[in-house]
Design a protein around this motif. Sequence first.
Motif, PDB file in Angstrom:
ATOM      1  N   GLN A 138       0.827  -1.208   0.000  1.00 10.31           N
ATOM      2  CA  GLN A 138       0.000   0.000   0.000  1.00 10.31           C
ATOM      3  C   GLN A 138       0.861   1.258   0.000  1.00 10.31           C
ATOM      4  O   GLN A 138       0.541   2.246  -0.654  1.00 10.31           O
ATOM      5  CB  GLN A 138      -0.934  -0.013   1.209  1.00 10.31           C
ATOM      6  N   ASN A 139       1.961   1.205   0.721  1.00 18.84           N
ATOM      7  CA  ASN A 139       2.904   2.321   0.729  1.00 18.84           C
ATOM      8  C   ASN A 139       3.407   2.590  -0.695  1.00 18.84           C
ATOM      9  O   ASN A 139       3.505   3.740  -1.135  1.00 18.84           O
ATOM     10  CB  ASN A 139       4.076   1.973   1.649  1.00 18.84           C
ATOM     11  N   PHE A 140       3.682   1.518  -1.415  1.00 17.36           N
ATOM     12  CA  PHE A 140       4.194   1.614  -2.783  1.00 17.36           C
ATOM     13  C   PHE A 140       3.144   2.183  -3.740  1.00 17.36           C
ATOM     14  O   PHE A 140       3.435   3.106  -4.515  1.00 17.36           O
ATOM     15  CB  PHE A 140       4.641   0.224  -3.247  1.00 17.36           C
ATOM     16  N   ILE A 141       1.911   1.675  -3.667  1.00 15.62           N
ATOM     17  CA  ILE A 141       0.900   2.139  -4.629  1.00 15.62           C
ATOM     18  C   ILE A 141       0.507   3.593  -4.381  1.00 15.62           C
ATOM     19  O   ILE A 141       0.153   4.315  -5.317  1.00 15.62           O
ATOM     20  CB  ILE A 141      -0.363   1.233  -4.623  1.00 15.62           C
ATOM     21  N   VAL A 142       0.581   4.029  -3.120  1.00 19.38           N
ATOM     22  CA  VAL A 142       0.298   5.440  -2.829  1.00 19.38           C
ATOM     23  C   VAL A 142       1.374   6.321  -3.460  1.00 19.38           C
ATOM     24  O   VAL A 142       1.079   7.343  -4.084  1.00 19.38           O
ATOM     25  CB  VAL A 142       0.215   5.674  -1.303  1.00 19.38           C
ATOM     26  N   LYS A 143       2.638   5.916  -3.321  1.00 13.87           N
ATOM     27  CA  LYS A 143       3.736   6.669  -3.927  1.00 13.87           C
ATOM     28  C   LYS A 143       3.619   6.710  -5.446  1.00 13.87           C
ATOM     29  O   LYS A 143       3.925   7.720  -6.083  1.00 13.87           O
ATOM     30  CB  LYS A 143       5.084   6.056  -3.537  1.00 13.87           C
ATOM     31  N   MET A 144       3.165   5.591  -6.008  1.00 14.20           N
ATOM     32  CA  MET A 144       3.046   5.509  -7.465  1.00 14.20           C
ATOM     33  C   MET A 144       1.805   6.238  -7.987  1.00 14.20           C
ATOM     34  O   MET A 144       1.670   6.453  -9.188  1.00 14.20           O
ATOM     35  CB  MET A 144       2.994   4.043  -7.901  1.00 14.20           C
ATOM     36  N   GLY A 145       0.905   6.603  -7.064  1.00 10.47           N
ATOM     37  CA  GLY A 145      -0.326   7.277  -7.475  1.00 10.47           C
ATOM     38  C   GLY A 145      -1.383   6.329  -8.000  1.00 10.47           C
ATOM     39  O   GLY A 145      -2.276   6.727  -8.748  1.00 10.47           O
ATOM     40  N   TRP A 146      -1.308   5.076  -7.591  1.00  6.70           N
ATOM     41  CA  TRP A 146      -2.228   4.052  -8.094  1.00  6.70           C
ATOM     42  C   TRP A 146      -3.380   3.755  -7.137  1.00  6.70           C
ATOM     43  O   TRP A 146      -4.251   2.947  -7.460  1.00  6.70           O
ATOM     44  CB  TRP A 146      -1.477   2.738  -8.324  1.00  6.70           C
ATOM     45  N   SER A 147      -3.398   4.345  -5.960  1.00  2.00           N
ATOM     46  CA  SER A 147      -4.408   3.969  -4.963  1.00  2.00           C
ATOM     47  C   SER A 147      -5.820   4.272  -5.452  1.00  2.00           C
ATOM     48  O   SER A 147      -6.081   5.299  -6.077  1.00  2.00           O
ATOM     49  CB  SER A 147      -4.149   4.688  -3.634  1.00  2.00           C
ATOM     50  N   ASN A 148      -6.715   3.332  -5.176  1.00  2.00           N
ATOM     51  CA  ASN A 148      -8.114   3.437  -5.582  1.00  2.00           C
ATOM     52  C   ASN A 148      -8.953   2.681  -4.561  1.00  2.00           C
ATOM     53  O   ASN A 148      -8.892   1.443  -4.493  1.00  2.00           O
ATOM     54  CB  ASN A 148      -8.314   2.854  -6.987  1.00  2.00           C
ATOM     55  N   ASN A 149      -9.727   3.410  -3.756  1.00  4.76           N
ATOM     56  CA  ASN A 149     -10.494   2.778  -2.679  1.00  4.76           C
ATOM     57  C   ASN A 149     -11.647   1.920  -3.184  1.00  4.76           C
ATOM     58  O   ASN A 149     -12.285   1.214  -2.396  1.00  4.76           O
ATOM     59  CB  ASN A 149     -11.017   3.850  -1.719  1.00  4.76           C
ATOM     60  N   ASN A 150     -11.927   1.963  -4.476  1.00  5.03           N
ATOM     61  CA  ASN A 150     -12.975   1.123  -5.050  1.00  5.03           C
ATOM     62  C   ASN A 150     -12.462  -0.254  -5.457  1.00  5.03           C
ATOM     63  O   ASN A 150     -13.239  -1.127  -5.813  1.00  5.03           O
ATOM     64  CB  ASN A 150     -13.595   1.818  -6.269  1.00  5.03           C
ATOM     65  N   LYS A 202      -6.434  -0.266  -2.364  1.00  6.85           N
ATOM     66  CA  LYS A 202      -6.866   0.670  -1.325  1.00  6.85           C
ATOM     67  C   LYS A 202      -5.672   1.322  -0.647  1.00  6.85           C
ATOM     68  O   LYS A 202      -4.663   0.682  -0.367  1.00  6.85           O
ATOM     69  CB  LYS A 202      -7.728  -0.050  -0.287  1.00  6.85           C
ATOM     70  N   GLY A 203      -5.808   2.621  -0.372  1.00  6.07           N
ATOM     71  CA  GLY A 203      -4.736   3.363   0.273  1.00  6.07           C
ATOM     72  C   GLY A 203      -4.927   3.479   1.769  1.00  6.07           C
ATOM     73  O   GLY A 203      -5.674   2.713   2.392  1.00  6.07           O
ATOM     74  N   VAL A 204      -4.274   4.471   2.356  1.00  4.52           N
ATOM     75  CA  VAL A 204      -4.319   4.678   3.807  1.00  4.52           C
ATOM     76  C   VAL A 204      -5.554   5.482   4.216  1.00  4.52           C
ATOM     77  O   VAL A 204      -6.048   5.348   5.330  1.00  4.52           O
ATOM     78  CB  VAL A 204      -3.038   5.406   4.273  1.00  4.52           C
ATOM     79  N   ASP A 205      -6.059   6.301   3.298  1.00  2.78           N
ATOM     80  CA  ASP A 205      -7.175   7.197   3.609  1.00  2.78           C
ATOM     81  C   ASP A 205      -8.337   6.994   2.635  1.00  2.78           C
ATOM     82  O   ASP A 205      -8.136   6.615   1.485  1.00  2.78           O
ATOM     83  CB  ASP A 205      -6.724   8.658   3.536  1.00  2.78           C
ATOM     84  N   ASN A 206      -9.535   7.277   3.154  1.00  3.52           N
ATOM     85  CA  ASN A 206     -10.726   7.317   2.308  1.00  3.52           C
ATOM     86  C   ASN A 206     -11.433   8.639   2.608  1.00  3.52           C
ATOM     87  O   ASN A 206     -12.283   8.721   3.488  1.00  3.52           O
ATOM     88  CB  ASN A 206     -11.647   6.133   2.577  1.00  3.52           C
ATOM     89  N   GLN A 253     -13.515  10.157   0.917  1.00  8.42           N
ATOM     90  CA  GLN A 253     -14.885  10.235   0.402  1.00  8.42           C
ATOM     91  C   GLN A 253     -15.925   9.759   1.414  1.00  8.42           C
ATOM     92  O   GLN A 253     -17.115  10.019   1.252  1.00  8.42           O
ATOM     93  CB  GLN A 253     -15.014   9.408  -0.887  1.00  8.42           C
ATOM     94  N   GLN A 254     -15.497   9.056   2.451  1.00  8.01           N
ATOM     95  CA  GLN A 254     -16.467   8.576   3.423  1.00  8.01           C
ATOM     96  C   GLN A 254     -17.021   9.733   4.256  1.00  8.01           C
ATOM     97  O   GLN A 254     -16.430  10.806   4.325  1.00  8.01           O
ATOM     98  CB  GLN A 254     -15.856   7.498   4.314  1.00  8.01           C
ATOM     99  N   ASP A 255     -18.157   9.490   4.874  1.00  5.51           N
ATOM    100  CA  ASP A 255     -18.881  10.531   5.601  1.00  5.51           C
ATOM    101  C   ASP A 255     -18.183  10.857   6.920  1.00  5.51           C
ATOM    102  O   ASP A 255     -18.248  10.089   7.878  1.00  5.51           O
ATOM    103  CB  ASP A 255     -20.319  10.054   5.857  1.00  5.51           C
ATOM    104  N   HIS A 256     -17.530  12.005   6.968  1.00 12.40           N
ATOM    105  CA  HIS A 256     -16.805  12.412   8.171  1.00 12.40           C
ATOM    106  C   HIS A 256     -17.680  13.214   9.139  1.00 12.40           C
ATOM    107  O   HIS A 256     -17.167  13.866  10.057  1.00 12.40           O
ATOM    108  CB  HIS A 256     -15.569  13.239   7.794  1.00 12.40           C
ATOM    109  N   SER A 257     -18.979  13.167   8.938  1.00  7.76           N
ATOM    110  CA  SER A 257     -19.895  13.828   9.872  1.00  7.76           C
ATOM    111  C   SER A 257     -20.470  12.829  10.874  1.00  7.76           C
ATOM    112  O   SER A 257     -21.335  13.174  11.669  1.00  7.76           O
ATOM    113  CB  SER A 257     -21.035  14.509   9.108  1.00  7.76           C
ATOM    114  N   ARG A 258     -19.987  11.595  10.833  1.00  8.05           N
ATOM    115  CA  ARG A 258     -20.464  10.570  11.764  1.00  8.05           C
ATOM    116  C   ARG A 258     -19.287   9.836  12.394  1.00  8.05           C
ATOM    117  O   ARG A 258     -18.147   9.982  11.968  1.00  8.05           O
ATOM    118  CB  ARG A 258     -21.375   9.571  11.025  1.00  8.05           C
ATOM    119  N   ILE A 259     -19.584   9.045  13.431  1.00  5.58           N
ATOM    120  CA  ILE A 259     -18.564   8.243  14.081  1.00  5.58           C
ATOM    121  C   ILE A 259     -18.051   7.199  13.088  1.00  5.58           C
ATOM    122  O   ILE A 259     -18.846   6.533  12.422  1.00  5.58           O
ATOM    123  CB  ILE A 259     -19.126   7.537  15.321  1.00  5.58           C
ATOM    124  N   LEU A 260     -16.734   7.044  13.010  1.00  3.48           N
ATOM    125  CA  LEU A 260     -16.143   6.064  12.104  1.00  3.48           C
ATOM    126  C   LEU A 260     -15.187   5.164  12.880  1.00  3.48           C
ATOM    127  O   LEU A 260     -14.401   5.645  13.698  1.00  3.48           O
ATOM    128  CB  LEU A 260     -15.381   6.751  10.977  1.00  3.48           C
TER     129      LEU A 260
END
Length: 322
Positions: free
Chosen positions: A143-155, A160-164, A166-173
Amino acid sequence: MSSTNEEIDLSIIVVAYSVKELVDECFTAVRNSTDNLLKEIIYVDNGSTDGSVEMVKEKFPEVVIIESPTNLGFIRANNLAYTKARGKYILMLNSDAFVGTESLQKTCDFMEQHTDCGVLGARLIGRDGKLQPSARYFFSPWQNFIVKMGWSNNNISWLKGVDNMQQDHSRILECDWVPGCYLLTRKKIVDEMGFFLRDDFFMYFDDIDICYRIKKKGWKVLFYPNDVIHLGGANMEKMDKITEKDLRVTKLHLESEYIYFRQNYNLLYVLLDFSLIILFNFSRILKKIFLFKKKEIQEGWGNIAMATSILIKTRFGNKSIH
């Protein structure tokens, strides 16, 4: 705040190095909090030369000050502060993070009401209100590698990367880890683990490491949607100007990265991480060769040499070199 004999609800730990204006703003935000908690602020000054200690003594006499003659690094300074902490809850708060008036009360109340929560983070935003990564996920060398390469895609599960964001940050996660600029935990958990932050780190990976260890014990790591303003990197910028040759950001990050993988996983993770770092830099070098970018090519070889040197010096993630 508290007196010596009172039971403390919350111990707030702040570490800083020559960022007087930020420390002032950070402590002012805490003072302006509308909570009814019995709390203490423990401030470790990492050898500041800008009058930070004098300012704190004058404007915030309630703060417990620990003066270090040298820069201990963020992690070791936090551990020093922890030895003085008496609160039921421990809050790691960066000097460039400014709590809202209800942040402390709401997050402590949440911990009281949710006894399975071991770590709680807040919604981090810039002064412009822009959301920052706040509910994060453990990453592997891949995952560290794909983030550096710009390949991360949470779909796509394997991308999948370290962060999402797009998820709803107005609720408990529920997440894996939260940034250490606002990280609330229970003192009893830390005491049971035997140590607060891993002393092998000088800087970086302290937050993901403590969350990993606490989650491994069966506790939940959660994100709470209350805004905390975070500027980001102020202490590191100051330190990097002073120690540019010996303690550059990339060296510190890579050292902690190897140690994190070795201490929490195994040697194979360290070797895979190193291999993918080399692959990433080789791919950049090849690209720059075709573009005739001589300076970038030299930087790529320099990064490979640095990654190899740090791997050897840390004994494949087994020891600290700072």
